[in-house]
Motif scaffolding. Sequence first.
Motif, short mmCIF file in Angstrom:
data_model
loop_
_atom_site.label_atom_id
_atom_site.label_comp_id
_atom_site.label_asym_id
_atom_site.label_seq_id
_atom_site.Cartn_x
_atom_site.Cartn_y
_atom_site.Cartn_z
N LEU B 259 -63.72 -50.84 -8.75
CA LEU B 259 -63.42 -49.69 -8.40
C LEU B 259 -62.21 -49.16 -9.38
O LEU B 259 -61.17 -49.91 -9.44
N ARG B 260 -62.37 -48.08 -9.78
CA ARG B 260 -61.45 -47.43 -10.73
C ARG B 260 -60.71 -46.61 -10.08
O ARG B 260 -61.49 -45.57 -9.51
N ILE B 261 -59.40 -46.37 -9.75
CA ILE B 261 -58.70 -45.73 -8.98
C ILE B 261 -57.87 -45.04 -9.98
O ILE B 261 -56.86 -45.47 -10.58
N HIS B 555 -46.03 -51.70 -13.10
CA HIS B 555 -46.35 -51.89 -14.43
C HIS B 555 -44.97 -51.54 -15.47
O HIS B 555 -44.36 -50.57 -14.85
N SER B 556 -45.18 -52.02 -16.52
CA SER B 556 -43.79 -51.52 -17.11
C SER B 556 -43.89 -50.04 -17.58
O SER B 556 -44.83 -49.50 -17.76
N ILE B 557 -42.75 -49.53 -17.68
CA ILE B 557 -42.53 -48.09 -17.85
C ILE B 557 -42.28 -48.04 -19.37
O ILE B 557 -41.75 -48.46 -20.08
N THR B 558 -42.95 -46.94 -20.10
CA THR B 558 -42.96 -46.56 -21.59
C THR B 558 -42.56 -45.36 -21.56
O THR B 558 -42.57 -44.91 -22.72
N PHE B 559 -42.60 -44.44 -20.45
CA PHE B 559 -42.19 -43.14 -20.63
C PHE B 559 -40.86 -42.76 -20.34
O PHE B 559 -40.11 -43.47 -19.53
N VAL B 598 -55.93 -56.63 -8.76
CA VAL B 598 -55.81 -55.23 -9.16
C VAL B 598 -54.91 -55.19 -10.48
O VAL B 598 -54.27 -56.06 -10.72
N SER B 599 -55.86 -54.55 -11.54
CA SER B 599 -55.14 -54.46 -12.61
C SER B 599 -54.91 -53.09 -13.05
O SER B 599 -55.51 -52.34 -12.74
N GLU B 620 -53.47 -45.88 -13.58
CA GLU B 620 -54.90 -45.96 -13.51
C GLU B 620 -54.94 -47.61 -13.10
O GLU B 620 -54.51 -48.24 -13.81
N PHE B 621 -56.00 -47.85 -11.95
CA PHE B 621 -56.13 -49.20 -11.51
C PHE B 621 -57.61 -49.47 -11.47
O PHE B 621 -58.30 -48.74 -11.07
#
Lengths: 209, 1001
Positions: B259-261, B555-559, B598-599, B620-621
């Motif tokens: 399932l893409r969320i 998740h690691s932040i890159t913004f 969950v990725s 997006e997961f």
Amino acid sequence: MSKQFQFKLVLLGESAVGKSSLVLRFVKDQFDDYRESTIGAAFLTQTVNLEDGTTVKFEIWDTAGQERYKSLAPMYYRNANCAVVVYDITQSASLEKARNWIRELQRQADPSIVIALCGNKSDLAVRRQVSQEEAQKYAQEEGLMWAETSAKTGDGVADIFTRIAKKLPTMAPPASRSGPGRAGTSAGRTGVDLNKQQRSITSGDQCNC
Amino acid sequence: MAHWERDVQSLLRPSERLLLTLEGSYLQHDLEGDSETSLPISFGDTSLGSSSEETRVILAIVGHVDDAMGESGSVFLYTEVDAASKADHDYPLFLQHTFAIHTEFFLDISQLASPPHAHHLLGGSLEAMHLPPPHDTRFCVQLAEGKTIYTIVTNDMERLSSVASACRRLRDLASKISNNAEFHQWLEPYSLHPSSWLSVNPPRDLRHACQPVHSSLSLGYAGQPVNDTADYVVIRDDWLWSRSLSLATAQNASEKTQLRIRVGTFNVNGKLPTQDLSTWLGSVPPSSGTNHHEQKHSIPPLMEPSSHSLSDKGTGMEEGQASAPEADMLVVAFQEVDLSTEAFFNFTGSAREDAWTVAILAALGDKAKLYEKLVSKQLVGILLIILVKRDLQSRFTGITDSSVGAGFMGIMGNKGAVAVRVNYQPNPTSSSPSPLPIAFTFVNSHLAAFDDHIEHRNFDFHDITRRLEFGPCTEYVWAPRTKHREAEPRKLDIYSSDVLLWLVNLNYRLNLPDADVRHLLSSTPTSQGIHTLLQFDELKGCIRHSKAFAGFDEHSITFIPTYRFAANTESDAAGHDIKRKPAWTDRVLHKSSPFVPVSQRSYDAHPWITMSDHRPVSAEFLVDIPCIDSMALDLAANGLYKSFATFDPEDPEDPSGVPLLKLDKSALEFGKVSYSTPVSHSLNIRNAGKVPAAFRFFARDHRSLIHPLWLKIEPMAGFLLPGEEKTLQFTIFVSDTIAAPLNLGTQELFTLLIVHTLFGQDLFLSLDGEYVSTCFGTPLSVLARLPGPIRELGGAENLLPETQVDSSSSREFMKLMGWLTAHNVDAVHDLFIAPGDEALAAQIRESLDTGAELPAPTASQTVDANYARTVAAVLLAFLRSLPESVVPSSLHQQCAEITSRDEALEMLSAFPPESVNVWIPLTAFLHLLALRDHHQAEAPSERPDKRPTTPEDAQPPKPPSRAEILASIFAPVLLRDDIDAASPVSLLGKRQFLLFFMRES
Ligand SMILES: Nc1nc2c(ncn2[C@@H]2O[C@H](COP(=O)(O)OP(=O)(O)OP(=O)(O)O)[C@@H](O)[C@H]2O)c(=O)[nH]1
Ligand SMILES: [Mg+2]
């Protein structure tokens, strides 16, 4: 209703003197010629009924005698109401070890602890290295109970535990529960509490009222 | 009667419906064999009076509707659990038998005349039943299946006739079906113990499902277990859940679906939608989004894309691809959708929500028609909208929501949270005809903004977590656990889910001075600045110390920080409002059960959506939906349940029923163990007894740890059936922070571990390793007192007296430093930047510890650049490994405030001698390197600017000088950052301090 008491008892002494054998004889009336050395601390219970109708339940911790585990012994004799310090009558060195244990208990354990010195393997009297007089004299000096036992034949085993049981209630208040935690409330969890999750203590806490 | 109905209802799975109940008393149960001969039943010696001994029975007609096969029914026969054993029972009723109503179904009703001893049968079968009405007439009901016959007596004639007609109706339905076995398959779980119906329980609490079980146990010590009873249940249930789930999952491993969320969070600052949201919602891939402003944006972006260098950089995630895959589910969170006074009093309607829904659909463009709004929930300014693919909509069931106000003016709901819980029903497959639903919870929260105290903000988190409730959730079976508890559907909290996504707008800050933050954000590459800054992020700190959002993943932040941007105020180089320290206020966190992996595929901010003072964030997961068949799960659980159900550890019936575990070794010898190198050994624990057994590790007492810090044990608790065996893994790892006492020999790699058998004995395990000492991880003050190489020390007592160290410094440091200054290494431009050669580094480290010469360079005459890089890398690693920073942390603040070279030199007198002896040669060497600058023709600026990032002078971003690069590498090593400090020391100030020594006066 008769009085009920519960006490924590710990066995100490050099490896191979017969601590586990004594407990096995006392609790199950059995004997093993080939026992594995204890690597840990075993917990057992046994109840003694006295003539006056009093019952005494012993929560017994049988500890490892091997030197390398010595540092863990205090964890088991803390809060103990009584200690049985065992030596082997065929090994004089084992009495030396017993003396060390007794000194340590007198220093570190609960001051009201009842200590019994127990010369085991009395069936091997032909190989005796520790005389009865020597041990008894030492026990008298230190105010300890003393007996010779044989876990193999059963001689003296029930007797020494009964003597301890008799001595205890008159001088010490019943122990607070100290055995493996069967008491307390349990954290109920959703889903799978399959058996009863808790049971209030019954016999243990019944006091001498 | 009603309370029976409720009890029966509570013992049914949600897929079943209770049609009717009938109360009676239990007369006789003929087992197979002599049943034929005992018919008709003799009532001669059975008392039918209302004596207290008779067992009451409940006969229930239960219906089940199947999409394919229609309605089918069954008669359930329950007996009342008698008062004496009630306290011990989980359930008030005991299910005696189920009779499927198929064509062979047999129910016989006859009248019993009073007095009870004279009886005659009315000989009635189901069809021919006309009952005479006398009031206290009793009837005898016989039910038979095969050779099993039950006889019940009742006087409730009215209900009895309804029962008869219901049975007749259901039997007629059954007669139209050919395959009876499948028709009544739904009955199967009722042959199991209701406790093993895992499939109809709410999901396990995520906090427990994600953690190793030992962290949920009571405190207990050697010889003093605190609560074995409760711990036993915790360990066993954990085992039952995970074992059943893996048994039921393994069978269908190939049938997994995904399932893409897509989720988004956006604080819109009271604005209405004015911009295209398509990049944020993922309908337009951001690779084209980077050029977006050139194409169709009505509002020009505030700044050049280059200042957001990260969004056009490949982050290793899939978003760079040409066409983004469509999400199955869109979860959109807004905060501050309405700042009006009316809104605070909850008077406003859904106008704002409608506007944002329209904007979402507009952003989806052509794809909008693929989606349908599943649910939305608003609390004043907090709005959560969930859209799903139209063709999946029917798979989402059990939708419930919740909202709570919090913080300042909390009751009025300007801060707080809304949440939605929904079950996703996977597609049935041949091997999994009734797949287990997966529960999702989505939270959108806006936490207190005005509060300065981080504790208050953490309080808000805990308060919200506690108060968000869903339900009552009727899709689960809520069996009464004890007679005292009601069997009513209960409410669920946010952790009773398989997947929990938390979209949050919070006021957690960056724990660094404002100038530092802006400088790091304007430096190149920005990714490094972001990386450094994130260490000082308050939310990360709270998660690290389990003060809030414990156990959540991000998740690691890159913004760059998403707050605050303001159109009409001055902004810095990155575009942030100069009046407000930038912060990552908009975050997406998640937590999921180990059975529902969950990725996260992306985590981005969207700088071109400029309508608010916040920038929207998206993530997006991909959720791996496991294919777990409900029936298979319950059968697996029941099988396991049977393996331990008869055993009561507190009260074993058989004295040999004492739990007995054995270790296959009583000692583990690790041999040589080196610093920073993990070594693992394992042993087996076996259940050698006749009953199930649970174990856990114990500490000696309340002052001790269960195991030393250099050891890890996996697992720390477990459950074993008789004969079963499990491997325990022990890993020694000596890290920088704990190496010092081992290096000096004041501590040894030796420990005694205690494995506690619940309700049984403690087992001892000794564990021994031979530690190879090293200078790494040893304080400078101690290294300065070494009489020779550390390997030859032979005990802390051999250290030189402290008075002798003033002139000496670490021999190891000097060896590396000496080599670097003796060779012309300044030409190696990436010195201290490139990692060097790992094998050579190991040899160099060894030579430091043994006192041997440094290994000979490979190319003998010329200085090999790689050799130089490696020596430099070892030096840096050595400094990093020191348990205390070279400059004591008590001096950091003072150092960072220094504004002249002279003051800086004066500062050295406050350093401990061993630090001065490192500082001076090292900075002198760095100074030499800085002179040879590869990037800039001219020498570095003479008068360094302490605040290089005020908006005026930030304009043309110069590449940093070699001095600046080296300072940014060494400052955090020599003046080590404390990321948990209450009042942070400026990173820039520290760099500046170092630069005073590296630049020409
Ligand atoms: N002849 C004889 N042998 C005994 C007696 N008691 C114990 N033994 C033997 O002595 C050996 C050691 O007995 P254990 O009971 O294991 O000794 P322990 O004191 O528990 O030893 P650790 O567990 O190592 O501390 C076993 O081989 C027993 O069979 C006894 O009364 N007479
Ligand atoms: Mg033993």
